[in-house]
Design a protein around this motif. Structure first.
Motif, PDB file in Angstrom:
ATOM      1  N   UNK A  89       3.816 -40.644  48.531  1.00 55.02           N
ATOM      2  CA  UNK A  89       4.684 -39.873  47.638  1.00 55.02           C
ATOM      3  C   UNK A  89       5.405 -40.811  46.672  1.00 55.02           C
ATOM      4  N   UNK A  90       5.971 -41.890  47.202  1.00 55.81           N
ATOM      5  CA  UNK A  90       6.695 -42.839  46.357  1.00 55.81           C
ATOM      6  C   UNK A  90       5.788 -43.446  45.292  1.00 55.81           C
ATOM      7  N   UNK A  91       4.578 -43.823  45.675  1.00 61.15           N
ATOM      8  CA  UNK A  91       3.637 -44.428  44.732  1.00 61.15           C
ATOM      9  C   UNK A  91       3.189 -43.431  43.659  1.00 61.15           C
ATOM     10  N   UNK A  92       2.920 -42.190  44.070  1.00 60.46           N
ATOM     11  CA  UNK A  92       2.488 -41.173  43.104  1.00 60.46           C
ATOM     12  C   UNK A  92       3.604 -40.911  42.091  1.00 60.46           C
ATOM     13  N   UNK A  93       4.824 -40.753  42.563  1.00 59.88           N
ATOM     14  CA  UNK A  93       5.945 -40.522  41.648  1.00 59.88           C
ATOM     15  C   UNK A  93       6.165 -41.720  40.729  1.00 59.88           C
ATOM     16  N   UNK A  94       5.941 -42.919  41.239  1.00 62.70           N
ATOM     17  CA  UNK A  94       6.138 -44.125  40.434  1.00 62.70           C
ATOM     18  C   UNK A  94       5.089 -44.264  39.334  1.00 62.70           C
ATOM     19  N   UNK A  95       3.931 -43.635  39.492  1.00 62.93           N
ATOM     20  CA  UNK A  95       2.889 -43.714  38.459  1.00 62.93           C
ATOM     21  C   UNK A  95       3.366 -43.135  37.133  1.00 62.93           C
ATOM     22  N   UNK A  96       4.120 -42.031  37.187  1.00 58.01           N
ATOM     23  CA  UNK A  96       4.705 -41.404  35.993  1.00 58.01           C
ATOM     24  C   UNK A  96       3.681 -41.278  34.863  1.00 58.01           C
ATOM     25  N   UNK A  97       2.567 -40.576  35.163  1.00 55.52           N
ATOM     26  CA  UNK A  97       1.484 -40.441  34.196  1.00 55.52           C
ATOM     27  C   UNK A  97       1.043 -38.998  34.044  1.00 55.52           C
ATOM     28  N   UNK A  98       0.582 -38.678  32.857  1.00 51.72           N
ATOM     29  CA  UNK A  98      -0.111 -37.414  32.626  1.00 51.72           C
ATOM     30  C   UNK A  98      -1.534 -37.577  33.151  1.00 51.72           C
ATOM     31  N   UNK A  99      -2.056 -36.535  33.769  1.00 51.45           N
ATOM     32  CA  UNK A  99      -3.402 -36.592  34.347  1.00 51.45           C
ATOM     33  C   UNK A  99      -4.102 -35.272  34.065  1.00 51.45           C
ATOM     34  N   UNK A 100      -5.372 -35.356  33.709  1.00 50.92           N
ATOM     35  CA  UNK A 100      -6.217 -34.179  33.601  1.00 50.92           C
ATOM     36  C   UNK A 100      -7.217 -34.257  34.745  1.00 50.92           C
ATOM     37  N   UNK A 123     -10.602 -24.592  37.469  1.00 52.05           N
ATOM     38  CA  UNK A 123     -10.717 -24.947  36.060  1.00 52.05           C
ATOM     39  C   UNK A 123     -10.052 -26.290  35.853  1.00 52.05           C
ATOM     40  N   UNK A 124     -10.336 -26.929  34.727  1.00 46.30           N
ATOM     41  CA  UNK A 124      -9.703 -28.194  34.408  1.00 46.30           C
ATOM     42  C   UNK A 124      -8.196 -27.976  34.299  1.00 46.30           C
ATOM     43  N   UNK A 125      -7.431 -28.904  34.854  1.00 42.37           N
ATOM     44  CA  UNK A 125      -5.986 -28.759  34.943  1.00 42.37           C
ATOM     45  C   UNK A 125      -5.309 -30.004  34.375  1.00 42.37           C
ATOM     46  N   UNK A 126      -4.417 -29.811  33.415  1.00 40.71           N
ATOM     47  CA  UNK A 126      -3.594 -30.908  32.904  1.00 40.71           C
ATOM     48  C   UNK A 126      -2.258 -30.860  33.614  1.00 40.71           C
ATOM     49  N   UNK A 127      -1.869 -31.964  34.194  1.00 35.84           N
ATOM     50  CA  UNK A 127      -0.628 -32.034  34.954  1.00 35.84           C
ATOM     51  C   UNK A 127      -0.075 -33.444  34.834  1.00 35.84           C
ATOM     52  N   UNK A 128       0.840 -33.804  35.710  1.00 29.58           N
ATOM     53  CA  UNK A 128       1.376 -35.157  35.733  1.00 29.58           C
ATOM     54  C   UNK A 128       1.678 -35.549  37.172  1.00 29.58           C
ATOM     55  N   UNK A 129       1.887 -36.832  37.363  1.00 27.43           N
ATOM     56  CA  UNK A 129       2.101 -37.320  38.722  1.00 27.43           C
ATOM     57  C   UNK A 129       3.445 -36.876  39.309  1.00 27.43           C
ATOM     58  N   UNK A 130       4.391 -36.488  38.470  1.00 34.18           N
ATOM     59  CA  UNK A 130       5.649 -35.946  38.992  1.00 34.18           C
ATOM     60  C   UNK A 130       5.395 -34.608  39.675  1.00 34.18           C
ATOM     61  N   UNK A 131       4.618 -33.725  39.033  1.00 35.90           N
ATOM     62  CA  UNK A 131       4.281 -32.437  39.645  1.00 35.90           C
ATOM     63  C   UNK A 131       3.502 -32.660  40.944  1.00 35.90           C
ATOM     64  N   UNK A 132       2.505 -33.543  40.886  1.00 32.73           N
ATOM     65  CA  UNK A 132       1.694 -33.817  42.079  1.00 32.73           C
ATOM     66  C   UNK A 132       2.578 -34.367  43.200  1.00 32.73           C
ATOM     67  N   UNK A 133       3.427 -35.325  42.872  1.00 29.12           N
ATOM     68  CA  UNK A 133       4.328 -35.896  43.876  1.00 29.12           C
ATOM     69  C   UNK A 133       5.233 -34.856  44.503  1.00 29.12           C
ATOM     70  N   UNK A 134       5.733 -33.922  43.696  1.00 32.40           N
ATOM     71  CA  UNK A 134       6.600 -32.870  44.235  1.00 32.40           C
ATOM     72  C   UNK A 134       5.846 -31.954  45.200  1.00 32.40           C
TER      73      UNK A 134
END
Length: 177
Positions: A89-100, A123-134
């Motif tokens: 979780x800490x590493x994912x949040x630290x990435x702070x990146x947009x991801x498709x 379907x293809x999803x645009x998100x970010x590592x903050x959402x994923x981390x949460x």
């Protein structure tokens, strides 16, 4: 020896305190463009029936994309280490990146006994590592903190799933499309 954190892309397929973990979900930050990720092709191997999914508690649904999410915790022997999953979780949040994330693709995050994952199901999803981390915070608080593996699943478009399994275990496959 310093532990190694792995991020792999697998092809196929208001802050609030999260009860149970004492961790605070991060507010969305301005994401930076993502850098390249390693890719591996794999098929999810664990077919699960969505009938066992339970409504995610409202206290964990702070994002509109997670408002109609469900979860399932399952026994695992052995279970992933809670501290290993918290490192993810800490590493994912630290990435702070947009991801498709391409349709039917999963990002996996590997650390020690724990494999975290985030999959775009339909379907293809645009998100970010903050959402994923949460979402991983929610899976950790609901399941891993209680000695289980677990998955958070959004049945609304764009459908996604996130969670934790023990290292090397099959990724869940919920048919919500």
């Amino acid at each position: 020896m310093k532990p190694v954190f792995f991020l792999t892309l697998i092809t196929s397929l208001a802050a609030s305190v999260v009860e149970g973990s004492g961790r605070t979900q991060s507010q969305a930050r301005q994401p930076r463009p993502s850098s390249g990720l390693a890719t591996i092709t794999i098929q999810p191997s664990l077919k699960l029936d969505e009938v066992n999914l339970m409504q995610l508690p409202e206290s964990l649904s702070i994002s509109p994309r997670a408002a109609n999410a469900f979860y399932e915790c399952r026994s695992s022997s052995p279970a992933p280490g809670d501290s290993d999953c918290n490192n993810i979780v800490d590493e994912v949040l630290a990435l702070d990146q947009a991801i498709t994330v391409a349709s039917n693709a999963c990002l996996t995050f590997q650390y020690g006994t724990c494999w975290g994952f985030f999959c775009s199901l339909c379907q293809t999803l645009s998100t970010d590592t903050t959402f994923i981390g949460n979402q991983l915070i929610s899976a950790e608080a609901l399941c891993v903190a209680n000695g289980q593996i677990g998955t958070i699943v959004s049945q609304d478009a764009p459908q996604w799933q996130a969670g934790f399994v023990y290292q090397g275990a099959g990724l869940p496959d919920y048919d919500v499309c």
